[in-house]
Design an enzyme around this catalytic site. Structure first.
Site, PDB file in Angstrom:
ATOM      1  N   ASP A  49       0.880  -1.167   0.000  1.00 35.80           N
ATOM      2  CA  ASP A  49       0.000   0.000   0.000  1.00 35.80           C
ATOM      3  C   ASP A  49       0.917   1.216   0.000  1.00 35.80           C
ATOM      4  O   ASP A  49       1.786   1.344   0.868  1.00 35.80           O
ATOM      5  CB  ASP A  49      -0.887  -0.016   1.246  1.00 35.80           C
ATOM      6  CG  ASP A  49      -1.907   1.118   1.269  1.00 35.80           C
ATOM      7  OD1 ASP A  49      -1.724   2.126   0.541  1.00 35.80           O
ATOM      8  OD2 ASP A  49      -2.899   1.011   2.012  1.00 35.80           O
ATOM      9  N   CYS A 100       1.448   3.227   3.217  1.00 33.13           N
ATOM     10  CA  CYS A 100       1.952   2.487   4.383  1.00 33.13           C
ATOM     11  C   CYS A 100       3.403   2.867   4.657  1.00 33.13           C
ATOM     12  O   CYS A 100       4.267   2.739   3.786  1.00 33.13           O
ATOM     13  CB  CYS A 100       1.802   0.987   4.105  1.00 33.13           C
ATOM     14  SG  CYS A 100       2.925  -0.084   4.984  1.00 33.13           S
ATOM     15  N   CYS A 138       5.881   0.095   4.256  1.00 28.73           N
ATOM     16  CA  CYS A 138       6.024  -0.233   2.828  1.00 28.73           C
ATOM     17  C   CYS A 138       7.017   0.729   2.182  1.00 28.73           C
ATOM     18  O   CYS A 138       7.840   0.336   1.346  1.00 28.73           O
ATOM     19  CB  CYS A 138       4.679  -0.134   2.105  1.00 28.73           C
ATOM     20  SG  CYS A 138       3.441  -1.320   2.665  1.00 28.73           S
ATOM     21  N   ARG A 193      -5.038  -1.033   2.062  1.00 27.29           N
ATOM     22  CA  ARG A 193      -5.510  -1.483   3.371  1.00 27.29           C
ATOM     23  C   ARG A 193      -6.896  -0.955   3.712  1.00 27.29           C
ATOM     24  O   ARG A 193      -7.666  -1.619   4.411  1.00 27.29           O
ATOM     25  CB  ARG A 193      -4.524  -1.047   4.455  1.00 27.29           C
ATOM     26  CG  ARG A 193      -3.147  -1.685   4.351  1.00 27.29           C
ATOM     27  CD  ARG A 193      -2.168  -0.978   5.283  1.00 27.29           C
ATOM     28  NE  ARG A 193      -2.059   0.440   4.975  1.00 27.29           N
ATOM     29  CZ  ARG A 193      -1.548   1.351   5.784  1.00 27.29           C
ATOM     30  NH1 ARG A 193      -1.104   0.995   6.971  1.00 27.29           N
ATOM     31  NH2 ARG A 193      -1.465   2.615   5.417  1.00 27.29           N
TER      32      ARG A 193
END
Length: 241
Positions: free
Chosen positions: A126, A129, A132, A156
């Site tokens: 994502d 994120c 991430c 998400r």
């Protein structure tokens, strides 16, 4: 004559076992469908434990049931042998997950590959994120270690969220890699729309049990939930290979 009777007895025994297996499968299916009519059953077969059947659901999840379908178990099955405990459920789940992931064409992913890959990971990501973004900053190091990084989309907050819109723009960009780099650096990605696999990949992630991002899937189907520093991650990846 005695030999013929023996062959006939063996043949009858095998036929009876096939009938029993078929009856057990139907009984288990009936019980599961009574609980949930759309239960995504992929296969039912005898498990390594005598008298217990293994139910494989689409996406890799496993259930266990009695032959008459009256008892259902959700959990891990271990085998203890030579002083070692092996998680048979995790092994079966990983094999199924690997099969599902390998069926997705890399043309539907955003791929960062070294010149001569030694192994690969598939990362459900994502762009909103934080971890991430941290993992993405280490993609060059993973590439340097011979690890190919294949991204799949997992917004998400669901489809229609800011993350889903950004992921759609990344997948619809002329240069997906450049768009992903921008998104992970928290820069604006030009809005774009096209026929894209974001929703399909989000559903697939849910199917195989992704609950957060980054969710890293190794080549053997083992799933690592959450960020891992590049050196440790590369070691796990190469061991899985």
């Amino acid at each position: 004559m005695r030999v013929m009777r023996l062959i006939a007895a063996v043949s009858f025994g095998l036929a009876s076992s096939f009938v029993l297996a078929a009856d057990a499968e139907q009984a288990i299916r009936d019980s599961l469908n009574a609980i949930q009519p759309d239960m995504p059953i992929e296969a039912i077969a005898e498990s390594p434990m005598p008298g217990v059947y293994q139910v494989q659901l689409k996406g890799g999840r496993q259930l266990y049931a009695s032959a008459d379908g009256q008892f259902l178990i959700q959990g891990y099955m271990y085998q203890f042998k030579d002083g070692q405990a092996t998680n048979l459920t995790e092994q079966a789940q990983s094999r199924s997950v690997a099969k599902v992931i390998e069926a997705v064409p890399t043309s539907e992913m955003v791929v960062f590959a070294p010149e001569n890959p030694k192994a690969h990971i598939t990362v459900f990501t994502d762009t909103d994120c934080g971890y991430c973004q941290k993992l993405h900053s280490e993609v060059p190091e993973l590439n340097r270690r011979g690890i190919e990084v294949r991204y799949m989309a997992f917004p998400r907050q669901g489809m229609g969220s800011h993350g889903a819109n950004t992921l759609t723009s990344v997948w619809c960009a002329k240069d997906r890699q450049a768009a992903m780099n921008k998104a992970k650096a928290r820069e604006d990605v030009p809005a774009a729309s096209c026929d894209n696999p974001v929703a399909k990949q989000y559903e697939l992630g849910q199917l195989i049990g992704v609950q957060g991002t980054p969710a890293i899937v190794l080549s053997d189907g083992q799933m690592i939930p959450g960020y891992q520093p590049a050196p440790q991650l590369a070691e796990l990846v190469l061991q899985a290979k």
